[in-house]
Scaffold this motif. Structure first.
Motif, PDB file in Angstrom:
ATOM      1  N   ILE A 109      35.695  40.565  43.590  1.00  0.00           N
ATOM      2  CA  ILE A 109      35.745  39.140  43.903  1.00  0.00           C
ATOM      3  C   ILE A 109      36.146  38.932  45.355  1.00  0.00           C
ATOM      4  O   ILE A 109      35.574  38.098  46.057  1.00  0.00           O
TER       5      ILE A 109
ATOM      6  N   LEU B  74      32.710  29.683  41.073  1.00  0.00           N
ATOM      7  CA  LEU B  74      32.330  30.485  39.902  1.00  0.00           C
ATOM      8  C   LEU B  74      33.179  30.120  38.694  1.00  0.00           C
ATOM      9  O   LEU B  74      32.666  29.920  37.589  1.00  0.00           O
TER      10      LEU B  74
ATOM     11  N   ILE C 176      37.762  33.690  35.054  1.00  0.00           N
ATOM     12  CA  ILE C 176      39.158  33.737  35.492  1.00  0.00           C
ATOM     13  C   ILE C 176      39.731  35.138  35.269  1.00  0.00           C
ATOM     14  O   ILE C 176      40.667  35.549  35.920  1.00  0.00           O
ATOM     15  N   MET C 177      39.133  35.899  34.340  1.00  0.00           N
ATOM     16  CA  MET C 177      39.650  37.253  34.083  1.00  0.00           C
ATOM     17  C   MET C 177      39.441  38.171  35.282  1.00  0.00           C
ATOM     18  O   MET C 177      40.056  39.221  35.391  1.00  0.00           O
ATOM     19  N   LEU C 178      38.550  37.793  36.216  1.00  0.00           N
ATOM     20  CA  LEU C 178      38.294  38.655  37.367  1.00  0.00           C
ATOM     21  C   LEU C 178      39.178  38.305  38.556  1.00  0.00           C
ATOM     22  O   LEU C 178      38.969  38.799  39.654  1.00  0.00           O
ATOM     23  N   MET C 179      40.146  37.427  38.332  1.00  0.00           N
ATOM     24  CA  MET C 179      40.985  37.019  39.452  1.00  0.00           C
ATOM     25  C   MET C 179      41.678  38.214  40.111  1.00  0.00           C
ATOM     26  O   MET C 179      42.146  39.111  39.441  1.00  0.00           O
TER      27      MET C 179
ATOM     28  N   PHE D  95      44.122  28.542  44.175  1.00  0.00           N
ATOM     29  CA  PHE D  95      42.935  27.989  44.809  1.00  0.00           C
ATOM     30  C   PHE D  95      43.378  26.770  45.610  1.00  0.00           C
ATOM     31  O   PHE D  95      44.075  25.915  45.084  1.00  0.00           O
TER      32      PHE D  95
ATOM     33  N   ASP E 257      47.408  23.130  29.825  1.00  0.00           N
ATOM     34  CA  ASP E 257      45.944  23.118  29.831  1.00  0.00           C
ATOM     35  C   ASP E 257      45.384  22.010  30.700  1.00  0.00           C
ATOM     36  O   ASP E 257      44.497  22.218  31.498  1.00  0.00           O
TER      37      ASP E 257
ATOM     38  N   MET F 256      31.822  28.923  35.190  1.00  0.00           N
ATOM     39  CA  MET F 256      32.048  29.743  33.991  1.00  0.00           C
ATOM     40  C   MET F 256      33.514  30.134  33.922  1.00  0.00           C
ATOM     41  O   MET F 256      33.962  31.094  34.533  1.00  0.00           O
ATOM     42  N   PRO F 257      34.246  29.356  33.147  1.00  0.00           N
ATOM     43  CA  PRO F 257      35.707  29.493  33.112  1.00  0.00           C
ATOM     44  C   PRO F 257      36.181  30.899  32.747  1.00  0.00           C
ATOM     45  O   PRO F 257      37.265  31.306  33.161  1.00  0.00           O
ATOM     46  N   TYR F 258      35.378  31.651  31.996  1.00  0.00           N
ATOM     47  CA  TYR F 258      35.844  32.978  31.590  1.00  0.00           C
ATOM     48  C   TYR F 258      35.997  33.916  32.772  1.00  0.00           C
ATOM     49  O   TYR F 258      36.663  34.933  32.689  1.00  0.00           O
TER      50      TYR F 258
ATOM     51  N   LEU G 243      33.121  39.544  47.448  1.00  0.00           N
ATOM     52  CA  LEU G 243      32.177  38.423  47.359  1.00  0.00           C
ATOM     53  C   LEU G 243      32.670  37.226  48.173  1.00  0.00           C
ATOM     54  O   LEU G 243      31.901  36.581  48.889  1.00  0.00           O
TER      55      LEU G 243
END
Lengths: 255, 411
Positions: B380, B364, B372-375, B319, B249, B368-370, B383
């Motif tokens: 994406i 992004l 990450i599900m769109l990786m 990243f 983490d 908004m850490p959530y 964009l």
């Protein structure tokens, strides 16, 4: 049902479109593996093929095939056969040949170059994705009588699942970013077979970046055995639900 | 500093008229306490193979202790084991085991207190709370020792090698495992830390606090709880180190906090959740490092200034970089980025269009850490492409104006 499926497979093999598709997948995946020495990287590139091209080809091919064999279906309906047998037979034929195509086109290169657990998950995700988009295509083509409209609807559905849906999710996350969203996000992902397949493979791939605090939430969920069953259950749901809906429509449809 | 250490060694060696005392099970001298009383300054104590009880024994005389086939000094978990309070003590080939563990006092396997010119070589520490504890000391060498942390439970583990208010310490070729911090420095100046291996420590592999002008090089830090932390220090040089496999983490290869005038050169950061995090860094220079297959290659907070990043390789990171605001007065130049898509018309090996290592998506995810599900989602990618052509959201100043076209070969 099996007999119908057999005829469908013969018919598909004769048209040679799927053979071309197989060759296309083979060339792409072999060249990806040849270009990149690192197997994991090629899997990442293959993932985008599996997530974009495979659903597109599956949905378009199935829709056009359905309309092209409309006369054959009419002929079958005139025989003493239950309508759901006819439709399921058609589905089975298309599904088997598409799945085999995918397995030959992507599966063989993956088995040769990257037969890791990641590769296996990628194959599983690809096959399930193929099946669910065939099922969605059946729904679209049964729902529309007109061929142009049917293909239009299929294309729209593909576009919705691969582009629009994620944009909606992004907007959702943006508007509710102050709230704890971990469950909501899992629910959102379940509503799109492409997202589900993507997360399935991602859990094996980009674990390092996913390991942040939210990543840990997903990892905990999807990484567990319950998560795996959940994912497979949802994917099966995405195969059966549109198919059942199309059977329902087809039964009452005025041909 | 090193010269002065050498000078002392030579100077004292002039007075050496050493006799040898032998400690073994059948010798006249049979226990360690007795041996320390019998021995005269500048004598040599040879310890034969065996286990000897040694509970909080203090060396007050400048002596040399040589262990033959690793004799064990056993503290029986009663107190500290061995304390050195004299200059010019040399310890070779001792196994030091079983110190007490406690929260009121930092019990150490081997403590060196207010001493100069001590050499500790080829010693093995097992089941000690703190391993080697150096305080108020100068010119100490710790070489080829190994330490394995005690199993008192995770929260009750001390540091492998602990430095407190020291100067000119050399720590070379040690292997430290299972401690809280592998090597810990607080108020330690002019130290050299070289060729050590720190693995699977619960917190940091190496931890600096208020320690200026130190150099650490050729070390490997792998699989530690949260990596390596260098904090509140000036002029620290980090060369040729490997920071590997720090998952989790809040894990990173290297954490820099409130640092200035440091040089980070020729290091490898591989398979970490975050390669380097820098917070409040001033005048830091990153040169010729490899950032490979990390989640984030580089996280530079907006309170860093006057830092330079040149000739680094970034490849295979999810990243490349991320930040939390507008970076000011930092220079990125001539780095290789594997995600760079520019061209080189004049063939000078430098890309003609600048590269922005921070992607829209990483901004992004930061907000908004959530997300990450769109990786790796198609949306994406679209964009990111759009943002790359007309940058509006990504930080304006986080930019490499002269990205290099080909990966820089190091070895």
């Amino acid at each position: 049902m099996l007999k119908i499926a057999k005829y469908v497979i013969y018919d598909i093999l004769r048209s040679k479109v799927l053979i071309a598709y197989t060759l296309f997948l083979l060339v792409i995946s072999f060249s990806l593996f040849a270009l990149e020495t690192d197997g994991a990287k090629s899997i990442v590139s293959l993932l985008s093929i599996v997530l974009i091209i495979v659903p597109l080809i599956s949905i378009i091919f199935t829709t056009t095939y359905f309309y092209n064999s409309y006369e054959f279906i009419e002929l079958l309906v005139a025989q003493p056969l239950a309508r759901n047998t006819i439709l399921l037979g058609e589905f089975l034929g298309v599904a088997l040949s598409m799945a085999a195509t995918f397995f030959i086109g992507i599966g063989i290169p993956v088995l040769i170059y990257a037969s890791s657990s990641t590769g296996m998950i990628l194959l599983l995700a690809g096959i399930v994705l193929t099946l669910s988009f065939i099922s969605i295509a059946f729904f679209a083509s049964v729902a529309m009588r007109d061929k142009a409209k049917g293909i239009g609807l299929s294309l729209l559905l593909w576009f919705y699942f691969s582009v629009i849906y994620d944009a909606i999710v992004l907007a959702f996350l943006f508007s509710f970013s102050d709230y704890p969203l971990d469950r909501a996000v899992i629910a959102l992902a379940s509503l799109n077979p492409i997202d589900m397949a993507r997360l399935m493979v991602l859990m094996k791939l980009d674990i390092s970046a996913l390991m942040g605090f939210t990543g840990a939430v997903y990892k905990q969920f999807f990484g567990s055995s319950f998560g795996l069953f959940y994912t497979i259950g949802i994917m099966l749901f995405w195969i059966t639900l549109p198919l059942l809906a199309s059977v329902r429509i087809f039964k009452k449809k005025n041909l | 500093m090193k010269l002065r250490c050498l000078f002392y060694t030579l100077f004292f060696s002039l007075f050496c008229k050493a006799t040898t005392v032998t400690l073994c099970k059948d010798c006249p001298v049979q226990n360690f306490k007795q041996a320390l009383q019998v021995i005269k300054p500048y004598d040599t104590l040879v310890i034969k193979k065996g286990t000897y009880t040694c509970i909080n024994e203090t060396i007050y005389k400048p002596i040399t202790i040589i262990g033959e086939s690793l004799p064990v000094l056993d503290g029986k978990q009663m107190d500290e084991i061995l304390v050195v309070m004299s200059n010019d003590v040399h310890l070779f080939g001792l196994a030091i085991a079983n110190s007490k563990c406690g929260s009121m006092k930092d019990y150490a396997g081997l403590r060196v207190f207010k001493a100069r010119n001590v050499i500790i070589e080829n010693c093995q520490l097992t089941n000690t709370f703190f391993g080697i504890y150096l305080s108020d000391s100068k010119c100490i060498t710790v070489k080829n020792c190994s330490g394995k942390g005690a199993h008192y439970g995770k929260s009750d583990t001390g540091n492998g090698i602990h430095l407190w208010k020291c100067d000119s310490i050399s720590i070379t070729g040690n292997h430290l495992e299972g401690h809280r911090d592998g090597i810990y420095l607080e108020f330690a100046k002019h130290c050299t830390i070289e060729s050590n291996l720190c693995e699977r420590n619960f917190r940091y592999g190496l931890h600096f606090m208020f320690s200026d002008n130190d150099t650490y090089s050729n070390n490997t830090f792998t699989g530690n709880g949260t990596g390596v932390a260098v904090m509140y220090s000036k002029g620290v040089h980090m060369f040729n180190n490997k920071f590997l496999n720090n998952w989790g983490d809040a894990a990173y290869g290297l954490l820099l906090k409130d640092m200035s005038n440091g040089i980070i050169k020729n290091n490898i950061f591989q398979n970490n959740t975050i390669g380097v995090t820098m917070e409040g860094g001033t005048n830091m220079r990153f040169e010729k490092n490899d950032f490979v297959q990390n989640g984030y290659g580089l996280k530079v907070m907006a309170n860093c200034r006057l830092d330079t990043f040149v000739l680094n390789n970034f490849s295979g990171n999810t990243f490349d970089a991320s930040t939390n605001g507008e970076l000011k007065e930092n220079l990125f130049e001539k780095n290789y980025w594997d995600k760079y898509e520019g061209y080189d018309l004049n063939h000078d090996a430098i890309g003609d269009i600048p590269y922005r290592p921070v992607s829209l998506y990483s901004v992004l995810v930061d907000q908004m850490p959530y997300a990450i599900m769109l990786m790796r989602s198609f949306t994406i990618d679209l964009l990111n492409k759009a943002e790359k052509n007309i940058p509006s959201i990504v930080p304006e100043t986080f930019i490499d104006n002269k990205p290099i076209m080909k990966m820089i070969k190091r070895r």
